[in-house]
Design an enzyme around this catalytic site. Structure first.
Site, PDB file in Angstrom:
ATOM      1  N   LYS A   1      51.817  70.659  55.961  1.00  0.00           N
ATOM      2  CA  LYS A   1      53.078  71.376  55.745  1.00  0.00           C
ATOM      3  C   LYS A   1      53.452  71.391  54.267  1.00  0.00           C
ATOM      4  O   LYS A   1      53.784  72.450  53.706  1.00  0.00           O
ATOM      5  CB  LYS A   1      54.182  70.709  56.558  1.00  0.00           C
ATOM      6  CG  LYS A   1      55.569  71.306  56.363  1.00  0.00           C
ATOM      7  CD  LYS A   1      56.668  70.311  56.684  1.00  0.00           C
ATOM      8  CE  LYS A   1      56.786  69.230  55.614  1.00  0.00           C
ATOM      9  NZ  LYS A   1      57.943  68.332  55.796  1.00  0.00           N
TER      10      LYS A   1
ATOM     11  N   LYS B   1      58.673  66.930  44.450  1.00  0.00           N
ATOM     12  CA  LYS B   1      57.975  66.332  45.585  1.00  0.00           C
ATOM     13  C   LYS B   1      56.744  67.152  45.973  1.00  0.00           C
ATOM     14  O   LYS B   1      55.683  66.594  46.274  1.00  0.00           O
ATOM     15  CB  LYS B   1      58.931  66.227  46.782  1.00  0.00           C
ATOM     16  CG  LYS B   1      58.297  65.732  48.072  1.00  0.00           C
ATOM     17  CD  LYS B   1      57.764  64.305  47.949  1.00  0.00           C
ATOM     18  CE  LYS B   1      57.008  63.871  49.207  1.00  0.00           C
ATOM     19  NZ  LYS B   1      57.866  63.690  50.372  1.00  0.00           N
TER      20      LYS B   1
ATOM     21  N   ASN C   1      64.073  72.195  61.153  1.00  0.00           N
ATOM     22  CA  ASN C   1      64.897  71.073  61.597  1.00  0.00           C
ATOM     23  C   ASN C   1      66.135  70.927  60.722  1.00  0.00           C
ATOM     24  O   ASN C   1      67.241  70.664  61.225  1.00  0.00           O
ATOM     25  CB  ASN C   1      64.105  69.773  61.571  1.00  0.00           C
ATOM     26  CG  ASN C   1      62.926  69.768  62.518  1.00  0.00           C
ATOM     27  OD1 ASN C   1      61.785  69.589  62.100  1.00  0.00           O
ATOM     28  ND2 ASN C   1      63.170  69.966  63.795  1.00  0.00           N
TER      29      ASN C   1
ATOM     30  N   LEU D   1      64.479  64.580  57.898  1.00  0.00           N
ATOM     31  CA  LEU D   1      63.976  65.401  58.997  1.00  0.00           C
ATOM     32  C   LEU D   1      62.581  65.948  58.688  1.00  0.00           C
ATOM     33  O   LEU D   1      62.156  66.000  57.533  1.00  0.00           O
ATOM     34  CB  LEU D   1      64.955  66.546  59.252  1.00  0.00           C
ATOM     35  CG  LEU D   1      66.397  66.078  59.540  1.00  0.00           C
ATOM     36  CD1 LEU D   1      67.393  67.204  59.326  1.00  0.00           C
ATOM     37  CD2 LEU D   1      66.489  65.520  60.947  1.00  0.00           C
ATOM     38  N   PRO D   2      61.835  66.364  59.727  1.00  0.00           N
ATOM     39  CA  PRO D   2      60.425  66.715  59.537  1.00  0.00           C
ATOM     40  C   PRO D   2      60.159  68.031  58.808  1.00  0.00           C
ATOM     41  O   PRO D   2      59.143  68.160  58.135  1.00  0.00           O
ATOM     42  CB  PRO D   2      59.887  66.801  60.978  1.00  0.00           C
ATOM     43  CG  PRO D   2      60.866  66.074  61.819  1.00  0.00           C
ATOM     44  CD  PRO D   2      62.185  66.256  61.147  1.00  0.00           C
TER      45      PRO D   2
ATOM     46  N   THR E   1      61.410  66.661  53.211  1.00  0.00           N
ATOM     47  CA  THR E   1      60.590  67.472  52.316  1.00  0.00           C
ATOM     48  C   THR E   1      60.506  68.864  52.920  1.00  0.00           C
ATOM     49  O   THR E   1      59.888  69.058  53.975  1.00  0.00           O
ATOM     50  CB  THR E   1      59.186  66.883  52.147  1.00  0.00           C
ATOM     51  OG1 THR E   1      59.281  65.573  51.577  1.00  0.00           O
ATOM     52  CG2 THR E   1      58.334  67.753  51.227  1.00  0.00           C
TER      53      THR E   1
END
Length: 329
Positions: free
Chosen positions: A277, A202, A101, A96-97, A127
């Site tokens: 983001k 990440k 979400n 998911l973004p 992420t």
């Protein structure tokens, strides 16, 4: 001597007596049972398709009907919401973004945790903020499920070729069960530690990626203005000490490489908004841990500025175009 399988234990029958030999994972014996997949975007669709290629029945859902239709044509079963997926599968992957979400998909009115079965393995490859991953793990544990964070590196190309790198955080005893599925979608699956550690790895990777891409774009732009041929300059960089992934595998200059977003007007790939983001996560965690990240902070500022100038949906390598057309002359 005949082997009998009962639940999660292996028994052998000897002289009409059952002798327990060892305890094995229930999930490792589940083999090709259905896998839930939620989030069929640029990354999710090729990842889920690779599960199908490995023989796993996939039960999926996405908020965009067109994504569902395309994946249904590939052989997947499509359901209406995450809760319905959780009702049908005891291994679920989400891609998911953003953090909101993920929170909605897991804990919303039609979320996974509304119908999750005890013992379900939940793998989130989004992420997001590491703290959100930790919160989801605690909430899932209360429902008897196991949550692991497993963000990816490699982009859409690697997703299509099943060459992603997964950075996994969570209960170590569940890593093998997660690895069984993740190796169908990636070339590298690395256990990083407790829940949230995959996200931490990440975030660090993407901060370096952003810094490297900006440096590559600046370098290429300067060389071109000095009269160098961009292909020649890229060749020199990639046989010299300046070589990096952004120059060698994902060059931001149109015409230098084929099969990358810069060769397609920066369409596809990893969006500038998503990079901004991720850099925001790096900035927040650096602030909370009192860690100086001067270049990371500047990269965050640059990518936010790009978003304000209409580059949000272009690949993050469009920093080259931004410097050429919108940057300081």
């Amino acid at each position: 001597m005949a082997a009998l399988f009962r639940g999660c234990r292996i028994f052998f029958k000897r002289n009409n007596k059952h002798v327990e030999l060892t305890l094995v994972s229930c999930r490792s014996m589940a083999s090709k049972t259905p896998v839930g997949f939620i989030g069929l975007g640029n990354m999710g669709t090729p990842m889920a398709r690779n599960l199908l290629k490995h023989g796993y029945p996939v039960i999926a859902t996405d908020v965009f009907p067109e994504s569902c239709k395309e994946f249904q044509d590939s052989g997947a079963q499509i359901l209406d919401c995450p809760a319905e997926v959780a009702d049908k599968a005891d291994r679920i992957i989400t891609m998911l973004p953003s953090s909101p979400n993920v929170i909605e998909v897991y804990t919303g009115p039609n979320g996974i945790l509304k119908k999750v079965k005890k013992g379900t393995l939940l793998i989130d490859s989004s992420t997001i903020d590491p703290e959100v991953s930790k919160e989801m793990a605690v909430t899932a544990e209360k429902m008897g499920a196991v949550f692991m964070d497993a963000p990816v590196s490699g982009g859409v190309g690697a997703a299509s070729l099943a060459k992603l790198t997964f950075m996994v955080g969570g209960v170590e005893e569940e890593f093998n069960a997660a690895q069984e599925l993740l190796t169908c979608m990636g070339a590298n699956v690395v256990y990083c530690g407790q829940v949230g550690s995959g996200q931490a790895a990440k975030i660090c990777n993407n901060m370096l990626l952003a810094i490297g891409m900006i440096g590559t774009a600046e370098t290429m732009n300067l060389g071109i203005r000095l009269g160098l041929d961009p292909k020649l300059l890229a060749k020199i960089l990639n046989m010299s000490s300046g070589r990096c992934w952004s120059s060698d595998k994902y060059n931001p200059v149109p015409g230098v490489m084929e099969g990358v977003p810069s060769a397609n007007n920066y369409q596809g790939g990893f969006g500038t908004m998503l990079m901004a983001k991720d850099l925001g996560f790096a900035q927040n965690t650096a602030t909370s841990t009192r860690t100086p990240i001067p270049l990371g902070s500047l990269a965050h500022q640059i990518y936010r500025t790009m978003c304000a100038h209409g580059y949000s949906n272009k690949d993050f390598s469009s920093i080259f175009q931004f410097l050429r057309e919108e940057g300081v002359q």
